[in-house]
Design a protein around this motif. Structure first.
Motif, mmCIF file in Angstrom:
data_model
loop_
_atom_site.group_PDB
_atom_site.id
_atom_site.type_symbol
_atom_site.label_atom_id
_atom_site.label_comp_id
_atom_site.label_asym_id
_atom_site.label_seq_id
_atom_site.Cartn_x
_atom_site.Cartn_y
_atom_site.Cartn_z
ATOM 1 N N CYS A 33 -0.736 21.184 6.673
ATOM 2 C CA CYS A 33 -0.052 20.709 5.467
ATOM 3 C C CYS A 33 -0.964 20.976 4.267
ATOM 4 C CB CYS A 33 0.299 19.231 5.604
ATOM 5 S SG CYS A 33 1.578 18.922 6.834
ATOM 6 N N ASP A 34 -1.047 22.247 3.918
ATOM 7 C CA ASP A 34 -1.958 22.709 2.871
ATOM 8 C C ASP A 34 -1.745 21.979 1.553
ATOM 9 O OD1 ASP A 34 -2.995 24.570 4.662
ATOM 10 O OD2 ASP A 34 -1.526 26.088 4.070
ATOM 11 N N GLY A 35 -2.848 21.578 0.939
ATOM 12 C CA GLY A 35 -2.815 20.948 -0.368
ATOM 13 C C GLY A 35 -2.472 19.470 -0.349
ATOM 14 N N CYS A 36 -2.253 18.912 0.838
ATOM 15 C CA CYS A 36 -1.890 17.491 0.944
ATOM 16 C C CYS A 36 -3.082 16.667 1.417
ATOM 17 C CB CYS A 36 -0.752 17.296 1.937
ATOM 18 S SG CYS A 36 0.789 18.062 1.437
ATOM 19 N N GLU A 37 -3.102 15.431 0.999
ATOM 20 C CA GLU A 37 -4.053 14.475 1.570
ATOM 21 C C GLU A 37 -3.432 13.998 2.878
ATOM 22 O OE1 GLU A 37 -5.751 9.999 0.730
ATOM 23 O OE2 GLU A 37 -4.927 11.131 -0.947
ATOM 24 N N THR A 38 -4.233 13.969 3.938
ATOM 25 C CA THR A 38 -3.717 13.551 5.244
ATOM 26 C C THR A 38 -4.651 12.529 5.883
ATOM 27 O OG1 THR A 38 -4.821 15.335 6.446
ATOM 28 C CG2 THR A 38 -2.601 15.793 5.614
ATOM 29 N N GLU A 39 -4.086 11.767 6.794
ATOM 30 C CA GLU A 39 -4.858 10.750 7.507
ATOM 31 C C GLU A 39 -4.117 10.413 8.795
ATOM 32 O OE1 GLU A 39 -6.544 6.210 6.691
ATOM 33 O OE2 GLU A 39 -5.202 7.136 5.238
ATOM 34 N N ILE A 40 -4.873 10.076 9.833
ATOM 35 C CA ILE A 40 -4.281 9.612 11.087
ATOM 36 C C ILE A 40 -4.763 8.190 11.344
ATOM 37 C CG2 ILE A 40 -4.150 9.933 13.597
ATOM 38 C CD1 ILE A 40 -4.552 12.937 13.105
ATOM 39 N N ILE A 41 -3.809 7.310 11.588
ATOM 40 C CA ILE A 41 -4.101 5.909 11.898
ATOM 41 C C ILE A 41 -3.811 5.669 13.376
ATOM 42 C CG2 ILE A 41 -3.324 3.533 11.547
ATOM 43 C CD1 ILE A 41 -2.692 4.270 8.666
ATOM 44 N N ASN A 42 -4.719 4.971 14.068
ATOM 45 C CA ASN A 42 -4.488 4.611 15.458
ATOM 46 C C ASN A 42 -3.870 3.215 15.506
ATOM 47 O OD1 ASN A 42 -5.558 3.188 18.126
ATOM 48 N ND2 ASN A 42 -5.267 5.373 18.501
ATOM 49 N N VAL A 43 -2.658 3.134 16.025
ATOM 50 C CA VAL A 43 -1.915 1.877 16.048
ATOM 51 C C VAL A 43 -2.630 0.807 16.871
ATOM 52 C CG1 VAL A 43 0.256 0.781 16.725
ATOM 53 C CG2 VAL A 43 0.282 3.046 15.713
ATOM 54 N N GLY A 44 -3.174 1.190 18.021
ATOM 55 C CA GLY A 44 -3.850 0.219 18.874
ATOM 56 C C GLY A 44 -4.981 -0.494 18.164
ATOM 57 N N LYS A 45 -5.759 0.243 17.385
ATOM 58 C CA LYS A 45 -6.852 -0.380 16.626
ATOM 59 C C LYS A 45 -6.297 -1.359 15.606
ATOM 60 C CE LYS A 45 -10.576 1.864 15.453
ATOM 61 N NZ LYS A 45 -11.492 2.857 14.874
ATOM 62 N N CYS A 46 -5.203 -0.994 14.947
ATOM 63 C CA CYS A 46 -4.602 -1.890 13.962
ATOM 64 C C CYS A 46 -4.071 -3.155 14.614
ATOM 65 C CB CYS A 46 -3.465 -1.175 13.231
ATOM 66 S SG CYS A 46 -4.003 0.228 12.246
ATOM 67 N N LEU A 47 -3.407 -3.001 15.750
ATOM 68 C CA LEU A 47 -2.845 -4.163 16.442
ATOM 69 C C LEU A 47 -3.928 -5.102 16.965
ATOM 70 C CD1 LEU A 47 0.006 -2.397 18.439
ATOM 71 C CD2 LEU A 47 0.316 -4.022 16.556
ATOM 72 N N SER A 48 -5.093 -4.541 17.288
ATOM 73 C CA SER A 48 -6.180 -5.373 17.834
ATOM 74 C C SER A 48 -6.715 -6.374 16.815
ATOM 75 C CB SER A 48 -7.311 -4.491 18.366
ATOM 76 O OG SER A 48 -8.018 -3.886 17.299
ATOM 77 N N THR A 49 -6.391 -6.181 15.532
ATOM 78 C CA THR A 49 -6.866 -7.105 14.507
ATOM 79 C C THR A 49 -5.877 -8.232 14.235
ATOM 80 O OG1 THR A 49 -5.953 -5.833 12.643
ATOM 81 C CG2 THR A 49 -8.170 -5.235 13.400
ATOM 82 N N THR A 50 -4.730 -8.206 14.921
ATOM 83 C CA THR A 50 -3.720 -9.244 14.714
ATOM 84 C C THR A 50 -3.861 -10.337 15.773
ATOM 85 O OG1 THR A 50 -2.045 -8.168 16.103
ATOM 86 C CG2 THR A 50 -2.095 -7.540 13.775
ATOM 87 N N LYS A 51 -3.300 -11.504 15.480
ATOM 88 C CA LYS A 51 -3.371 -12.630 16.419
ATOM 89 C C LYS A 51 -2.652 -12.294 17.717
ATOM 90 C CE LYS A 51 -2.098 -17.484 16.858
ATOM 91 N NZ LYS A 51 -1.446 -18.618 16.229
ATOM 92 N N ASN A 52 -1.487 -11.675 17.598
ATOM 93 C CA ASN A 52 -0.694 -11.280 18.755
ATOM 94 C C ASN A 52 -0.289 -9.823 18.544
ATOM 95 O OD1 ASN A 52 1.277 -10.845 20.732
ATOM 96 N ND2 ASN A 52 1.936 -12.973 20.667
ATOM 97 N N PRO A 53 -0.605 -8.928 19.488
ATOM 98 C CA PRO A 53 -0.315 -7.520 19.252
ATOM 99 C C PRO A 53 1.163 -7.157 19.316
ATOM 100 C CG PRO A 53 -1.235 -7.812 21.439
ATOM 101 C CD PRO A 53 -1.295 -9.143 20.755
ATOM 102 N N PHE A 54 2.017 -8.081 19.761
ATOM 103 C CA PHE A 54 3.436 -7.792 19.877
ATOM 104 C C PHE A 54 4.231 -8.794 19.062
ATOM 105 C CE2 PHE A 54 1.270 -6.575 23.777
ATOM 106 C CZ PHE A 54 1.486 -5.207 23.730
ATOM 107 N N CYS A 55 5.401 -8.392 18.609
ATOM 108 C CA CYS A 55 6.254 -9.295 17.845
ATOM 109 C C CYS A 55 6.787 -10.386 18.764
ATOM 110 C CB CYS A 55 7.414 -8.519 17.217
ATOM 111 S SG CYS A 55 8.504 -9.573 16.232
#
Length: 196
Positions: A33-55
């Motif tokens: 994706c030339d000329g774009c700012e890009t980033e990859i987020i890992n969902v598991g890491k994000c969920l690990s910071t929540t009280k409960n990883p599932f709704c």
């Protein structure tokens, strides 16, 4: 160039393996994706910071209390800011990973706020064998994106062909030349969509 708008494309890695096959496919799309700012987020890491990883439907309507101030809230904010999103998941029992499903489930409030309506998105997946559930996994991701009102982009482009549901690879993805061509085609399709 001064005043030039840089487009932001976000990859969402739903794999518990942070740098595995799903990451590889997401990176293949984003690096093209030339000329774009890009980033990859890992969902598991994000969920690990929540009280409960599932709704667990702790409030109706959702008040976001289960993820306020966490990496998941940051991820949702980045998703809202992105010009396009590429979702990725390994094939788990013919569907997306629990981590990616939790990301969709826990974002109920954002759905209510219509944050993602019309947001372009594409999809990548990898399975252990050919015909190993890849298209079913992509279809499950499609369903969740549609519930959010997102605009689904397939990996078809004028430079390649009309394509199918998304990028479907066989492990190891780096050796799947067809999937790598599909990644390039999806990147072209995303760029065409967000540069309209």
């Amino acid at each position: 160039m001064k005043g030039m708008i840089v487009l932001y494309i976000l990859g969402i890695n739903g794999s518990p393996n942070e740098k595995g096959e799903t990451y590889y496919l997401l990176n293949e799309v984003l690096r093209q994706c030339d000329g774009c700012e890009t980033e990859i987020i890992n969902v598991g890491k994000c969920l690990s910071t929540t009280k409960n990883p599932f709704c667990v439907n702790c409030s109706v309507p959702c008040n976001k209390s289960c993820y306020k101030g966490t990496d998941l809230e940051t991820a949702y904010n980045k998703m809202a800011d992105a010009d396009a999103i590429v979702f990725g998941s390994p094939v788990y029992f013919g569907s997306m990973s629990a981590q990616l499903k939790a990301l969709f489930d826990k974002g109920r409030a954002l759905r209510g706020e219509k944050v993602f309506i019309g947001k372009p998105c594409g999809f990548v997946t990898c399975g252990a064998s050919m015909f190993g559930g890849q298209e079913a996994t992509i279809a499950a991701m499609h369903a969740s994106a549609l519930v959010y009102g997102m605009t689904i982009l397939g990996p078809g482009s004028n430079e390649f062909d009309a394509a199918h549901l998304g990028v479907c690879a066989v492990k190891p993805a780096k050796d799947d030349s067809w999937a790598n061509k599909r990644c390039a085609s999806l990147a072209k399709r995303i760029l065409r969509e967000i540069n309209k």
